[in-house]
Write a protein that holds these residues in place. Structure first.
Motif, PDB file in Angstrom:
ATOM      1  N   ARG A  61      -1.862  -5.428   2.382  1.00 36.07           N
ATOM      2  CA  ARG A  61      -2.282  -4.048   2.651  1.00 36.07           C
ATOM      3  C   ARG A  61      -2.258  -3.744   4.145  1.00 36.07           C
ATOM      4  O   ARG A  61      -1.843  -2.656   4.579  1.00 36.07           O
ATOM      5  N   ALA A  62      -2.720  -4.719   4.937  1.00 36.00           N
ATOM      6  CA  ALA A  62      -2.729  -4.519   6.391  1.00 36.00           C
ATOM      7  C   ALA A  62      -1.313  -4.334   6.925  1.00 36.00           C
ATOM      8  O   ALA A  62      -1.051  -3.479   7.764  1.00 36.00           O
TER       9      ALA A  62
ATOM     10  N   ARG B 120      -1.884  -2.127  10.152  1.00 36.63           N
ATOM     11  CA  ARG B 120      -3.241  -2.321  10.658  1.00 36.63           C
ATOM     12  C   ARG B 120      -3.494  -3.800  10.836  1.00 36.63           C
ATOM     13  O   ARG B 120      -2.763  -4.644  10.294  1.00 36.63           O
TER      14      ARG B 120
ATOM     15  N   ASP C 257       0.858  -1.172   0.000  1.00 39.76           N
ATOM     16  CA  ASP C 257       0.000   0.000   0.000  1.00 39.76           C
ATOM     17  C   ASP C 257       0.896   1.223   0.000  1.00 39.76           C
ATOM     18  O   ASP C 257       1.224   1.775   1.045  1.00 39.76           O
TER      19      ASP C 257
ATOM     20  N   GLU D 185      -8.268  -3.601   7.979  1.00 38.11           N
ATOM     21  CA  GLU D 185      -8.055  -3.442   6.543  1.00 38.11           C
ATOM     22  C   GLU D 185      -9.296  -3.840   5.754  1.00 38.11           C
ATOM     23  O   GLU D 185      -9.644  -3.221   4.743  1.00 38.11           O
TER      24      GLU D 185
END
Length: 792
Positions: free
Chosen positions: A69-70, A75, A10, A80
């Motif tokens: 992404r997390a 996160r 990300d 996420e």
């Protein structure tokens, strides 16, 4: 061509991540509340469906995308997933006041106050729609799938999909809920400004038609009777940076679209973009001199390579890549090659790119400019219609604002050689070849290592192989080599060699390749190092030998213990009668170790017609315990026979134990003398369990007089006690092994013994029955019992 990864990271800027961190912090309290209401797995499945629909990837790849992404955003996976679902729900258009609380981007949207009963949460619907859209293959199927899911949730009665034509106007590419006549009438729409669908595409915002009377004066409405559709919505479907498709939702009931319905329709329009991109027959053509120049070079180059242009969202994130140039050997999963791939997107041409490390490698190269090279991976090509698995490496380098990506196929010969080298290394062996006609010799690298020979010295001639072996093994190896060379007889022979690292146990296997007349022409085989296996075998043999020796020692010790048992503690074969009492004896050795320990008894007639009864227990087992037991047993009998008092005998035995064993061994004892004339049993004890008396059918334990454990103190105190026996009395003297049981306390064992000795129907249980009731299958200690009965 390759299993490229989906967006694995990300790549937000530092400011973006900081702002997002603040948003996530504000939303944690709300997330905690929602975790109690919504299953975590359900949220993850919905988010996976959204990613699958927008990227066209597999479920596994979608899950990996969410995980990456997390990690990149620091996160949790659940956070996420909520962010992913929230990003699909377009919150740019504010809902009317009072419909829902303010929330940051990515926060889960609570159900609005106007949600009709029975409707599902927006996130849940999106999850189902996303999973369904992955399976559609045409715009017509897409329209049918949308109507199936939007009907129960937004009251949709018909769905239409229009595509903008190059010359203006619209073309109907998919519909559901319309009759064929109406669909044919509206198959082509001229470029009129009053058409709501064209207006939505032009301004790039949804067009909500919720008042038929007012809308009829401003727009051209679809339908022979336009009033049959009392409310309509037209939403642009943005694919990449374009909005060439518009989604129409028609309803037969009037009234405005509620905030939740608007939210849902916006999100569904965004989900549909991924599938419509795959249906696009007119790919976006690249612009710019770089793409044209690269394509001109690519047309003359062999191999597989593409030029990728990153496509970014409004937030600057790379959502996909457009193929701006491709070599003739490049091919995608749909069979398109070379220039036919130009203008397509990576997520369309290679759906399996999602969830792989390649995607993150592309992002790193775009960000840092450092070239990227993937780990080798397997991919199945098709050669002349036959599937062939090949190994590839992907390389990426930044070119202007894009990426130059090449696929390099590893040479099969090199792969075979590497595999052969790996087999030799793992098997601790090496191959060797001897050409008997040309005298050429070829050894692998591992052969030199196995034989402990420097490569600088070169290989050894076949007839000299026996010289490497130890003298006692050379004869067998030499005979095997002679049989191979003369008669082409294969062999498998073990032998030993001496190397700088020590003695090695080897194995040589060889066979001959013969001429048509049977003459050996070439010998090939291998040598294998079996030192580790042979050492293990020798260690096992040595261990077995030690075990046999230990078994013999144990058997001899057991035989000696049995002889000691018989000599020191002979057991009477039947009950005895002493001083008018019936006495029965039982002795059971422990089931582990040698079968003799420190428990003992004595039951003898004294010179004055009295009877002496002794039960003792020396701590421990083995020969030391046996020796101490014998010393105490015979000393106690001697002192009692010479007229010593019971307490005096215990005191002298305590002193004897302290002196002879340096205070390292302790013992317990009950010492009793029975006078048959007065029928009085005088007794004393040293730390021993109390005798058990059964009188008139009721068992009870005798109160123990003062008496300390033998060997525990240099100044102990021993006191006597007396018991007058009555006709029918039964008295048990025993050691603690009779009542011990694993996991049970002393009091519980005493209670069990009292219950087991209680007469049944006025009849005393026999000593054998008592032992059966009290002693379990596993005896951890010796058991010794004197069963004394007064005749009736």
């Amino acid at each position: 061509m390759t299993t490229e990864p989906a967006p694995g990271g990300d790549p937000r800027t530092g400011a973006d991540l900081t702002a997002l961190g603040r948003v996530v912090a504000r939303q944690r309290a709300e997330l905690d509340r929602l975790r109690d209401q919504v299953s975590t797995s359900a949220v993850i499945e919905r988010a996976k469906g959204a990613v699958m629909a927008t990227t066209g990837c597999t479920p596994d790849a979608a899950h990996e995308e969410l995980v990456q992404r997390a990690k990149a955003g620091n996160r949790t996976l659940l956070e996420e997933c909520w962010l992913t679902l929230g990003a699909l729900v377009d919150v740019a258009e504010p809902a009317p006041a009072g419909t829902r609380a303010e929330a940051g981007p990515g926060a889960p949207s609570p159900a609005p106050v106007d949600t009709p009963p029975g409707t599902d949460a927006v996130a849940e619907v999106l999850g189902r729609v996303g999973r369904a859209l992955v399976r559609v293959g045409t715009p017509q199927e897409l329209a049918g799938s949308l109507l199936e899911h939007l009907g129960p949730q937004s009251g949709a009665d018909a769905v239409m999909l229009f595509r903008r034509l190059p010359v203006g106007g619209l073309e109907l590419i998919g519909h559901a809920g319309l009759d064929a006549t109406l669909a044919a009438q509206w198959h082509q729409v001229p470029p009129l400004g009053e058409v709501a669908a064209i207006e939505a595409l032009t301004v790039g915002e949804p067009c909500w038609l919720e008042d038929t009377g007012a809308d009829h004066g401003q727009h051209v409405l679809i339908g022979d009777r336009p009033e049959q559709w009392l409310s309509r919505a037209w939403l642009p479907v943005t694919a990449g940076n374009r909005a060439n498709v518009v989604l129409g939702v028609l309803r037969r009931h009037g009234g405005p679209f509620m905030p939740r319905e608007r939210e849902l329709l916006r999100a569904v329009a965004r989900l549909s973009a991924g599938r419509l991109r795959a249906f696009d027959a007119s790919p976006e053509r690249p612009a710019g001199d770089v793409a044209h120049a690269v394509q001109a070079v690519f047309d003359a180059l062999p191999g597989a390579a593409v030029l990728l242009a990153p496509l970014r969202s409004a937030a600057g994130e790379v959502e996909d890549y457009r193929i701006d140039a491709a070599t003739a050997d490049a091919v995608d999963v749909f069979g398109r090659t070379g220039r036919d791939m130009v203008g397509r997107y990576i997520l369309e041409s290679y759906p399996s790119v999602a969830g792989e490390p390649l995607w993150q490698g592309y992002l790193d190269t775009l960000t840092t400019g450092a070239p990227f090279e993937s780990e080798p991976f397997a991919y199945q090509d098709e050669v002349a219609g036959v599937p062939v698995t090949a190994t590839y490496t992907v390389r990426a380098a930044r070119l202007s604002d894009g990426l130059l990506v090449t696929w390099l196929r590893q040479d099969p010969v090199e792969r075979q050689e590497q595999r052969l080298a790996d087999v030799q290394r793992l098997g601790n062996l090496g191959w060797a070849n001897w050409n008997l006609l040309t005298q050429e010799i070829a050894w692998s690298r591992e052969t030199y290592r196995v034989l402990g020979r420097s490569r600088a010295r070169g290989p050894v001639r076949l007839e000299e192989m026996a010289d490497l072996a130890q003298p006692e093994d050379a004869g067998a190896l030499s005979s095997a080599l002679a049989g191979l060379v003369r008669h082409a007889r294969p062999f498998d022979v073990p032998f030993r060699i001496r190397t700088p690292q020590g003695l090695r146990h080897l194995r040589m296997v060889a066979e001959a390749v013969t001429e048509p007349d049977g003459t050996p022409a070439e010998v090939h085989g291998f040598v294998q190092d079996l030192t580790a296996q042979r050492s293990a075998e020798l260690a096992l043999v040595e261990s077995e030998r030690a075990m046999l020796l230990q078994r013999g020692v144990l058997q001899a010790e057991q035989a000696l213990a049995a002889q000691l048992q018989h000599a020191l503690l002979p057991l009477p074969s039947k009950p005895r009668h002493l001083a008018g009492l019936r006495v029965e004896v039982a002795y059971l050795p422990a089931q582990s170790g040698i079968h003799v320990g420190g428990d003992w008894f004595s039951a003898i007639q004294l010179a004055d017609d009295a009877a002496l009864f002794v039960v003792g227990d020396v701590a421990g087992h083995g020969l030391d315990a046996v020796a101490t037991m014998a010393q105490l047993r015979f000393t106690a009998k001697g002192m009692a026979s010479t007229g010593s008092s019971l307490t005096g005998a215990l005191a002298r035995l305590n002193q004897l134990l302290l002196q002879s064993r340096d205070g390292q061994i302790t013992a317990t004892m009950v010492l009793a003398r029975y006078d048959p004339v007065a029928r009085v049993l005088a007794w004393a004890q040293a730390g021993h369990p109390p005798p058990l008396l059964v009188r008139d059918g009721e068992p009870h334990y005798l109160d123990r007089p003062v008496g300390m454990l033998l060997g525990a103190s240099a100044a102990p105190l021993y006191e006597p006690a007396e018991l007058v026996l009555r006709p029918g009395d039964r008295l048990l003297l025993y050691t603690d092994g009779l009542m011990e049981r694993r996991g049970e306390g002393l009091d519980a064992g005493l209670a069990r013994l009292a219950e087991a000795v209680r007469p049944c129907g006025g009849v005393h249980a026999s000593l054998a029955d008592l032992l059966a009731a009290m002693v379990g299958d596993e005896r951890r200690d010796d058991v010794c019992v004197l069963d004394i009965r007064m005749p009736v």
